[in-house]
Design an enzyme around this catalytic site. Structure first.
Site, PDB file in Angstrom:
ATOM      1  CE  LYS A   1      -2.702  48.356 113.254  1.00 24.69           C
ATOM      2  NZ  LYS A   1      -1.468  48.026 113.808  1.00 24.69           N
TER       3      LYS A   1
ATOM      4  CG  ASP B   1      -1.964  44.585 112.118  1.00 23.29           C
ATOM      5  OD1 ASP B   1      -1.277  45.039 113.007  1.00 23.29           O
ATOM      6  OD2 ASP B   1      -3.073  44.280 112.171  1.00 23.29           O
TER       7      ASP B   1
HETATM    8  P1  NDP Z   1      -0.114  37.950 109.903  1.00 20.09           P
HETATM    9  O1  NDP Z   1      -1.329  38.201 109.239  1.00 20.09           O
HETATM   10  O2  NDP Z   1       0.911  37.787 109.258  1.00 20.09           O
HETATM   11  O3  NDP Z   1      -0.529  36.593 110.859  1.00 20.09           O
HETATM   12  C1  NDP Z   1      -1.753  36.697 111.692  1.00 20.09           C
HETATM   13  C2  NDP Z   1      -1.733  35.218 112.284  1.00 20.09           C
HETATM   14  O4  NDP Z   1      -2.729  35.220 113.481  1.00 20.09           O
HETATM   15  C3  NDP Z   1      -2.340  34.181 111.450  1.00 20.09           C
HETATM   16  O5  NDP Z   1      -1.533  33.038 111.623  1.00 20.09           O
HETATM   17  C4  NDP Z   1      -3.677  34.082 111.548  1.00 20.09           C
HETATM   18  O6  NDP Z   1      -4.354  32.950 111.154  1.00 20.09           O
HETATM   19  C5  NDP Z   1      -3.756  34.440 113.015  1.00 20.09           C
HETATM   20  N1  NDP Z   1      -4.998  34.833 113.208  1.00 20.09           N
HETATM   21  C6  NDP Z   1      -5.511  36.260 112.860  1.00 20.09           C
HETATM   22  N2  NDP Z   1      -6.720  36.531 112.998  1.00 20.09           N
HETATM   23  C7  NDP Z   1      -7.092  35.300 114.108  1.00 20.09           C
HETATM   24  C8  NDP Z   1      -8.160  34.992 114.662  1.00 20.09           C
HETATM   25  N3  NDP Z   1      -9.153  35.661 114.745  1.00 20.09           N
HETATM   26  N4  NDP Z   1      -8.043  33.740 115.358  1.00 20.09           N
HETATM   27  C9  NDP Z   1      -7.140  33.023 115.398  1.00 20.09           C
HETATM   28  N5  NDP Z   1      -6.026  33.328 114.840  1.00 20.09           N
HETATM   29  C10 NDP Z   1      -5.997  34.464 114.123  1.00 20.09           C
HETATM   30  O7  NDP Z   1      -0.249  39.036 111.033  1.00 20.09           O
HETATM   31  P2  NDP Z   1       0.961  39.682 111.973  1.00 20.09           P
HETATM   32  O8  NDP Z   1       1.693  38.612 112.381  1.00 20.09           O
HETATM   33  O9  NDP Z   1       1.401  40.862 111.233  1.00 20.09           O
HETATM   34  O10 NDP Z   1       0.214  40.148 113.100  1.00 20.09           O
HETATM   35  C11 NDP Z   1      -0.021  39.404 114.278  1.00 20.09           C
HETATM   36  C12 NDP Z   1      -0.500  40.335 115.515  1.00 20.09           C
HETATM   37  O11 NDP Z   1       0.625  41.109 115.757  1.00 20.09           O
HETATM   38  C13 NDP Z   1      -1.640  41.367 115.361  1.00 20.09           C
HETATM   39  O12 NDP Z   1      -2.383  41.591 116.429  1.00 20.09           O
HETATM   40  C14 NDP Z   1      -1.014  42.790 114.987  1.00 20.09           C
HETATM   41  O13 NDP Z   1      -1.711  43.921 115.115  1.00 20.09           O
HETATM   42  C15 NDP Z   1       0.327  42.669 115.978  1.00 20.09           C
HETATM   43  N6  NDP Z   1       1.293  43.278 115.406  1.00 20.09           N
HETATM   44  C16 NDP Z   1       1.977  43.286 114.208  1.00 20.09           C
HETATM   45  C17 NDP Z   1       3.103  43.814 113.858  1.00 20.09           C
HETATM   46  C18 NDP Z   1       3.902  43.650 112.524  1.00 20.09           C
HETATM   47  O14 NDP Z   1       4.979  44.386 112.374  1.00 20.09           O
HETATM   48  N7  NDP Z   1       3.188  42.934 111.742  1.00 20.09           N
HETATM   49  C19 NDP Z   1       3.463  45.062 114.862  1.00 20.09           C
HETATM   50  C20 NDP Z   1       2.822  45.183 115.974  1.00 20.09           C
HETATM   51  C21 NDP Z   1       1.793  44.365 116.266  1.00 20.09           C
HETATM   52  P3  NDP Z   1      -5.075  32.820 109.754  1.00 20.09           P
HETATM   53  O15 NDP Z   1      -3.791  32.928 108.629  1.00 20.09           O
HETATM   54  O16 NDP Z   1      -5.839  31.549 109.945  1.00 20.09           O
HETATM   55  O17 NDP Z   1      -5.945  34.065 109.706  1.00 20.09           O
END
Ligand code: NDP
Length: 449
Positions: free
Chosen positions: A129, A169
């Site tokens: 990671k 991510d």
């Molecule tokens: P994105 O950046 O596309 O989206 C993240 C979302 O979560 C946004 O809506 C963001 O809001 C919100 N968010 C992030 N940090 C916070 C926080 N501290 N408090 C509240 N809301 C928050 O990321 P992903 O959708 O790719 O990832 C989301 C989760 O899924 C993570 O845990 C990631 O590790 C996990 N994941 C992702 C994979 C992938 O293929 N993308 C695979 C496996 C797991 P804002 O825009 O306001 O920050």
């Protein structure tokens, strides 16, 4: 939740003292060790040759400076990380996260989880990671590009299709992967499509990779619901976040007949009793990159935006936390149970606190841990690597069919492993044990390395 076996306690104590100030990493290790008591009781050989101690120690940790110039001409400095956690099963594989909260402890927790997740897929991929404390919010396209190019100027020397293959991510989507791949190609003068996944379809990406994590989580929850003779059809669903994982979870839940009534970003959440309008959400989040409050403004009457509070106060049958780690507390778990939740599928990594997990399990709620439920993303990344290696590209349907079968396989492996180790229905134990055994067997075969 199980207490840690006495034989494993010293391992956790050592991890905590060697990795001071890294609470998320301690939490992730503790959660896995809690599941391993039953394994070492049955197979004491896993306690030999410091095998578990070695699994808890990353093979390599790289920390580097990322200097770049912003639009005003000022030099900015961020910190870059790549933790190459475990390569017993294949090249290191795991995403890059751009978020101001990123530090080495968070990347280590994610790399540790990734190792078991990747093992659960049954595919030949190790765990890693990375990321940066760079905050992409409010940055222009040109700034994002210069930042990605500077990051790759250092990171490229550590990558390779047989060495380490990052993906996206939080904060890293198709745009960022494109800029990083462009810089890699320029630096090396080689078109090595297999060094990054999540690429665009015009330059070596896979169909269904963008959708894979959200779709995969939905397939996993559907399989869990089936074990109780039910399905998504007619269920009320709450999905936190509104990024990549959340958006494609919403899409698949709707296809399966569920109604998603709330989603969020870090500024608050929206409730839409008519069901989230996915096209509008995508336009706001993926195209215009605006805040979630804009959704309520544009959708109009009857849709509420709530800035302060917890999205888990919204009553639902199924909860799919898909934003970030520790976003669902013990208090939230109690509220969800009081409101009748029957299943939780973790789209994000470690979104439920240990207390919340315990509360769900004690109440008999079907609970899918992220390392199993969100493995569809990395599994489809492995399919992208396969297509790149054979210079082939598959159709969307062919790729999604593979994804659905992989998720079914992961579900069944977790379910059967939980049964085998005397904890029926405990997907946390099933996922930790099945993932651990696959990594541990490979490490035993490879000797002390
Ligand atoms: P994105 O950046 O596309 O989206 C993240 C979302 O979560 C946004 O809506 C963001 O809001 C919100 N968010 C992030 N940090 C916070 C926080 N501290 N408090 C509240 N809301 C928050 O990321 P992903 O959708 O790719 O990832 C989301 C989760 O899924 C993570 O845990 C990631 O590790 C996990 N994941 C992702 C994979 C992938 O293929 N993308 C695979 C496996 C797991 P804002 O825009 O306001 O920050």
């Amino acid at each position: 939740m199980n207490k840690i076996d006495d034989k494993l306690q010293p391992i956790l104590a050592e991890v905590v003292s060697r990795n001071a100030g890294e609470p998320e990493f301690h939490q992730a290790v503790q959660e896995v060790l809690e599941s391993l008591g039953r394994v070492v009781a049955k197979h004491p050989h896993y306690l030999e040759a410091a095998l578990i101690e070695r699994i808890c120690e990353p093979e390599r940790q790289i920390i580097f400076r990322i200097p770049w110039v912003d639009d005003a001409g000022n030099v900015q400095i961020n910190r870059g990380f790549r933790v190459q956690f475990n390569s017993a099963l294949g090249p290191y594989k795991g995403g890059l996260r751009f978020h101001p909260s990123v530090n080495v402890g968070i990347i280590k927790f994610l790399g540790f989880e990734q190792t078991f997740k990747n093992a659960l897929t049954g595919m030949p991929i190790g765990g890693g990671k990375g990321g940066s404390d760079f905050d992409p919010k409010g940055r222009s396209d040109a700034e994002i590009m210069r930042f990605c190019q500077s990051l790759m100027t250092e990171l490229h020397r550590h990558l390779g299709e047989y060495t380490d293959v990052p993906a996206g991510d939080i904060g890293v989507g198709g745009r960022e992967i494109g800029y990083m791949f462009g810089q890699y190609k320029r630096l090396t003068n080689r078109y090595e499509a297999g060094i990054l996944t999540g690429k665009g379809l015009s330059y070596g990406g896979s169909q269904a990779r963008t959708e894979a994590t959200g779709y995969g989580n939905t397939y996993f929850v559907q399989a869990m619901l089936e074990t109780k003779g039910t399905s998504f059809d007619g269920k009320r669903v709450v999905v936190s976040g509104s990024g990549n994982v959340a958006i494609y979870s919403i899409e698949k839940v709707q296809e399966f007949g569920g109604k998603v009534v709330a989603c969020s970003d870090s500024s608050g959440y929206v409730i839409d009793e008519n069901g989230i309008d996915l096209a509008l959400l995508q336009e706001i989040k993926e195209v215009r990159r605006e805040r979630i409050s804009e959704y309520a403004l544009r959708r109009g009457e009857g849709v509420q935006f709530i800035a302060n509070g917890s999205i888990w106060d919204v009553p639902c049958d199924v909860a799919m936390p898909s934003a970030t780690q520790n976003e669902l507390s013990g208090k939230d778990a109690h509220t969800l149970i009081k409101n009748g939740v029957i299943a939780v599928g973790e789209g994000a990594n470690m979104p439920s606190t240990p207390e919340a997990v315990r509360i769900f399990q004690d109440a008999g709620v079907l609970f899918a841990p992220g390392k199993a439920a969100n493995a569809g993303g990395v599994a489809t990344s492995a399919l992208e690597m396969q297509q790149n290696a054979s210079r082939d590209s598959w159709s969307f349907d062919q790729t999604e069919t593979r994804l659905a079968a992989i998720m079914r396989g992961i579900h069944d492996r977790c379910y059967e492993t939980a049964d085998e180790y005397g904890a029926p229905g405990d997907y946390v134990l099933g996922a930790n044990v099945a993932g651990f055994v696959r990594v541990a067997e490979a490490m035993r075969a490879l000797g002390v390395v």
